[in-house]
Enzyme design. Structure first.
Site, mmCIF file in Angstrom:
data_model
loop_
_atom_site.group_PDB
_atom_site.id
_atom_site.type_symbol
_atom_site.label_atom_id
_atom_site.label_comp_id
_atom_site.label_asym_id
_atom_site.label_seq_id
_atom_site.Cartn_x
_atom_site.Cartn_y
_atom_site.Cartn_z
ATOM 1 N N ASN A 9 0.866 -1.180 0.000
ATOM 2 C CA ASN A 9 0.000 0.000 0.000
ATOM 3 C C ASN A 9 0.903 1.229 0.000
ATOM 4 O O ASN A 9 1.513 1.546 1.016
ATOM 5 C CB ASN A 9 -0.901 -0.039 1.248
ATOM 6 N N LYS A 11 0.095 4.280 -0.223
ATOM 7 C CA LYS A 11 -0.524 5.450 0.422
ATOM 8 C C LYS A 11 -0.307 6.693 -0.462
ATOM 9 O O LYS A 11 -0.271 6.567 -1.679
ATOM 10 C CB LYS A 11 0.012 5.615 1.850
ATOM 11 N N HIS A 94 -9.255 1.007 5.107
ATOM 12 C CA HIS A 94 -7.967 1.232 5.764
ATOM 13 C C HIS A 94 -8.162 2.175 6.961
ATOM 14 O O HIS A 94 -8.970 3.107 6.897
ATOM 15 C CB HIS A 94 -6.958 1.831 4.775
ATOM 16 N N GLU A 96 -6.519 4.574 7.980
ATOM 17 C CA GLU A 96 -6.332 6.002 7.686
ATOM 18 C C GLU A 96 -7.584 6.592 7.043
ATOM 19 O O GLU A 96 -7.917 7.759 7.274
ATOM 20 C CB GLU A 96 -5.091 6.181 6.798
ATOM 21 N N GLU A 166 -5.046 -4.936 10.567
ATOM 22 C CA GLU A 166 -3.993 -3.946 10.784
ATOM 23 C C GLU A 166 -4.252 -3.221 12.097
ATOM 24 O O GLU A 166 -5.032 -2.259 12.135
ATOM 25 C CB GLU A 166 -3.984 -2.923 9.639
ATOM 26 N N GLY A 172 2.961 2.169 10.782
ATOM 27 C CA GLY A 172 3.906 3.271 10.626
ATOM 28 C C GLY A 172 4.623 3.658 11.913
ATOM 29 O O GLY A 172 5.294 4.680 11.978
ATOM 30 N N SER A 212 3.919 -2.307 10.238
ATOM 31 C CA SER A 212 5.367 -2.369 10.427
ATOM 32 C C SER A 212 5.982 -3.720 10.068
ATOM 33 O O SER A 212 6.921 -4.176 10.725
ATOM 34 C CB SER A 212 5.736 -1.963 11.860
HETATM 35 P P1 13P Z 1 3.420 0.242 7.642
HETATM 36 O O1 13P Z 1 3.903 -1.053 7.025
HETATM 37 O O2 13P Z 1 4.151 1.446 7.150
HETATM 38 O O3 13P Z 1 3.318 0.147 9.129
HETATM 39 O O4 13P Z 1 1.902 0.441 7.093
HETATM 40 C C1 13P Z 1 1.011 -0.602 7.192
HETATM 41 C C2 13P Z 1 -0.212 -0.232 6.426
HETATM 42 O O5 13P Z 1 -0.955 0.644 6.831
HETATM 43 C C3 13P Z 1 -0.474 -0.925 5.163
HETATM 44 O O6 13P Z 1 -1.763 -0.648 4.702
#
Ligand code: 13P
Length: 249
Positions: A9, A11, A94, A96, A166, A172, A212
């Protein structure tokens, strides 16, 4: 048999030249595992990304879409628009999107319906906040997210759904759920599907872990019996790291 999937992803990262450069790097990597590979660039670059990966085994997928088929929704992207540029899979829910764009379970249920109606595959994301886990409510929260957005569907619809757990506190942050925490939750998710639908639906469901995941921890996480792959953020922006994770299977 359920599939192993590793999806990157991206983003809101990578403009068009960066997208093409990263794809060129990805195409140079050697895949030794049989995992399905997906990348999710930003919407504006999906068309080009699809063309640049056309003779590869990388599937380009979308990060989001609107629930309406078309109409007066300024700034939004529909399922048919995605399909018309070669995109057949969409990430929905997601954390976010939930946190910054107020996406609720009810809204996500509508998006899931629209995607399935348009013959798209859905990677449906969910996960608890740190406060939920500290209070010991993680299973309750995750169970409700799944029920509210997906349990109006028939069993057959689940053929076109991939689940992605997640935990928000691991996205992140550099803090990964331990392989045991991931396994426990994935097992709970499978049991939830078994109780509502059937053993078959639960056993056929690919459940990805996200938060992560890095080359250094992927093998241990993917080694757990109920973890079928990963949804990768930061580490998917580097071709070597992404393929090290893919090849951890
Ligand atoms: P990270 O791997 O940067 O923690 O992000 C995970 C994520 O949100 C994938 O959709």
């Amino acid at each position: 048999m359920r599939k192993n999937i590793v999806a990157g992803n991206w983003k809101m990262n990578n403009d068009l030249p960066q997208t093409e450069a990263l794809i060129a790097d990805l195409l140079k990597q050697n895949q030794t595992s049989r995992a399905e590979v997906m990348i999710a660039p930003t919407a504006v670059n999906l068309f080009q990304a699809f063309h640049n990966t056309i003779n590869s085994n990388i599937e380009v997928v979308a990060q989001n879409m609107h629930f309406a088929e078309n109409g007066a929704y300024t700034g939004e992207v529909s399922a048919s628009m995605l399909k018309s540029v070669g995109i057949n899979t969409v990430i929905l829910g997601h954390s976010e999107r939930r946190a910054y764009f107020n996406e609720t379970d009810e809204l996500l249920a509508k998006k899931v319906d629209t995607a399935l109606k348009n013959d798209m595959r859905v990677i449906f994301c969910f996960g608890e906040e740190l406060s939920d886990r500290k209070a010991g409510n993680e299973e309750k929260v995750v169970g409700n997210q799944i029920k509210n957005a997906l349990f109006h569907l028939n069993a057959s619809a689940f053929k076109n759904i991939v689940l992605a757990y997640e935990p928000v506190w691991a996205i992140g942050t550099g803090e990964t759920a331990s392989p045991e925490q991931a396994q426990d939750m994935h097992k709970f998710i499978r049991q939830t599907l078994n109780t509502k639908y059937s053993e078959q639906v639960s056993q056929d469901m690919s459940i990805l872990y996200g938060g992560s995941v890095k080359p250094a921890n992927a093998k241990e996480i993917f080694g757990k019996p109920d973890v079928d792959g990963g949804l990768i953020g930061g580490a998917a922006l580097n071709a070597e790291d992404f393929y090290a994770i893919i090849n951890a299977f």
